[in-house]
Scaffold this active site. Sequence first.
Site, PDB file in Angstrom:
ATOM      1  N   ASP A  78       0.957  -1.163   0.013  1.00 36.11           N
ATOM      2  CA  ASP A  78       0.021  -0.018  -0.019  1.00 36.11           C
ATOM      3  C   ASP A  78       0.901   1.222   0.155  1.00 36.11           C
ATOM      4  O   ASP A  78       1.620   1.594   1.045  1.00 36.11           O
ATOM      5  CB  ASP A  78      -1.008  -0.023   1.275  1.00 36.11           C
ATOM      6  CG  ASP A  78      -1.943   1.032   1.134  1.00 36.11           C
ATOM      7  OD1 ASP A  78      -1.894   2.137   0.472  1.00 36.11           O
ATOM      8  OD2 ASP A  78      -2.782   1.076   2.256  1.00 36.11           O
ATOM      9  N   HIS A  79       0.924   1.953  -1.075  1.00 30.18           N
ATOM     10  CA  HIS A  79       1.822   3.208  -1.265  1.00 30.18           C
ATOM     11  C   HIS A  79       1.612   4.186  -0.397  1.00 30.18           C
ATOM     12  O   HIS A  79       2.207   5.262  -0.287  1.00 30.18           O
ATOM     13  CB  HIS A  79       1.880   3.566  -2.845  1.00 30.18           C
ATOM     14  CG  HIS A  79       3.076   3.943  -3.181  1.00 30.18           C
ATOM     15  ND1 HIS A  79       4.395   4.441  -2.191  1.00 30.18           N
ATOM     16  CD2 HIS A  79       3.801   3.845  -4.207  1.00 30.18           C
ATOM     17  CE1 HIS A  79       5.192   4.808  -3.107  1.00 30.18           C
ATOM     18  NE2 HIS A  79       5.303   4.312  -4.207  1.00 30.18           N
ATOM     19  N   ARG A  80       0.381   4.312   0.089  1.00 29.72           N
ATOM     20  CA  ARG A  80      -0.061   5.343   1.144  1.00 29.72           C
ATOM     21  C   ARG A  80       0.804   5.197   2.456  1.00 29.72           C
ATOM     22  O   ARG A  80       1.063   6.320   3.110  1.00 29.72           O
ATOM     23  CB  ARG A  80      -1.380   5.345   1.689  1.00 29.72           C
ATOM     24  CG  ARG A  80      -2.321   5.564   0.330  1.00 29.72           C
ATOM     25  CD  ARG A  80      -3.942   5.305   1.024  1.00 29.72           C
ATOM     26  NE  ARG A  80      -4.085   3.915   1.254  1.00 29.72           N
ATOM     27  CZ  ARG A  80      -5.125   3.375   1.922  1.00 29.72           C
ATOM     28  NH1 ARG A  80      -6.383   4.326   1.906  1.00 29.72           N
ATOM     29  NH2 ARG A  80      -5.386   2.084   2.059  1.00 29.72           N
TER      30      ARG A  80
END
Length: 404
Positions: A376-378
């Site tokens: 999850d790049h967040r």
Amino acid sequence: MPITITMPQLSPTMEVGTLARWLVKEGDTVASGDVLAEIETDKATMEVEAIDEGTVGRLLVDEGTENVPVNQAIALILEEGEEIAEHESGRVDVAPPSTGPAPEELDAEPENAVVRGGTGEQAPSGRRKAASPLARSMALKAGLSLTDVTGSGPGGRIVKRDIEQVLKAGTSARTPATASAWEEIRVTGMRRIIAGRLQEAKQTIPHFYLSLDCDIDRLLEARREINTAGHRVSVNDFIIRALALALRDVPDANVQWGGDVIRRFAHVDLSVAVAVDGGLVTPVIRDAASRSLLDVSTTMRDLAGRARDGKLMPEEYQGGSFTLSNLGMYGIREFDAVINPPQAGILAVGAGYPRPVARDRALAVATLMSTTLSADHRVIDGATGAALLNTFRDFIESPISLLL
């Protein structure tokens, strides 16, 4: 007053369940603690017990009924000398969640329409005959027109026993003209939950992917020696142990997106994907980084076995911090897995295959296992994901470190 048995809430997120099977019949005498029914949730099959002694007065929901809401009455238990009041005598028909036209639109279905899929066949206009979802499903499978059935439920509603009686008598509306162009398979609660969660994951989580190959020749040799010594460990046990230690050493990957906060977990609670009939379950190995390889092996065998039997408790498959999905045993070389929300990462592991490699500027052959991290790049950046994969590879290629 009769004792009302309701659909229990077997997990904090459970809203509906399937009444899979009754283990009692009307008129049976039961005691407190006796098992009355089996309930299917999205992940497991659980049992409903009697809360007091008495006689089974009414089974209000047919077995096989889906989407029974939590706290819906499913049975009445009578105390000595009690009888069922007229308003308590009917069964309860549970409708599936609405995903299409409003009820008044559905009632306009032609009365004589044959219940089949893929024919486009219609009949003269009229009102739709009232029938429970289970009765409609049974009629569909049998190629039976509901016009051939007289309902015995409340208000003439067609219920399970009515379909059974017609089929027992040998009545069927099946003809070559109404042969179905496809087979319709009932969507189980498990498959419905999987579909919803994976759709949510792909729509709301910005995935990115990193891949790395691991040389597992030394690991395979270590496994042979351990098993020769009388123990029983799998390649997957080594992988679980290596990923748990890598997440311990790279704690910024053992995290979860919380909107206005980032949750970093104090322990590695590793979810491990297990294929079961009709879907996938992810039992959780709690505090996996603190467990020995043999402990991991014993725990995983127990969890996987009970997952396949549908006997896991909700707390045994909920609340993991990261997921491992290994398809190596199916011969899959590599794949990209979908993150299991609300987690922020999943490691996909393929099978080990002999491949050419360069060593000391000379060609050699090594058994390489492909791994792909979905993150999850967040909350996980590329450098953090790379650090996790490289640390994981270091543990895999130095199996002695997994024994310490």
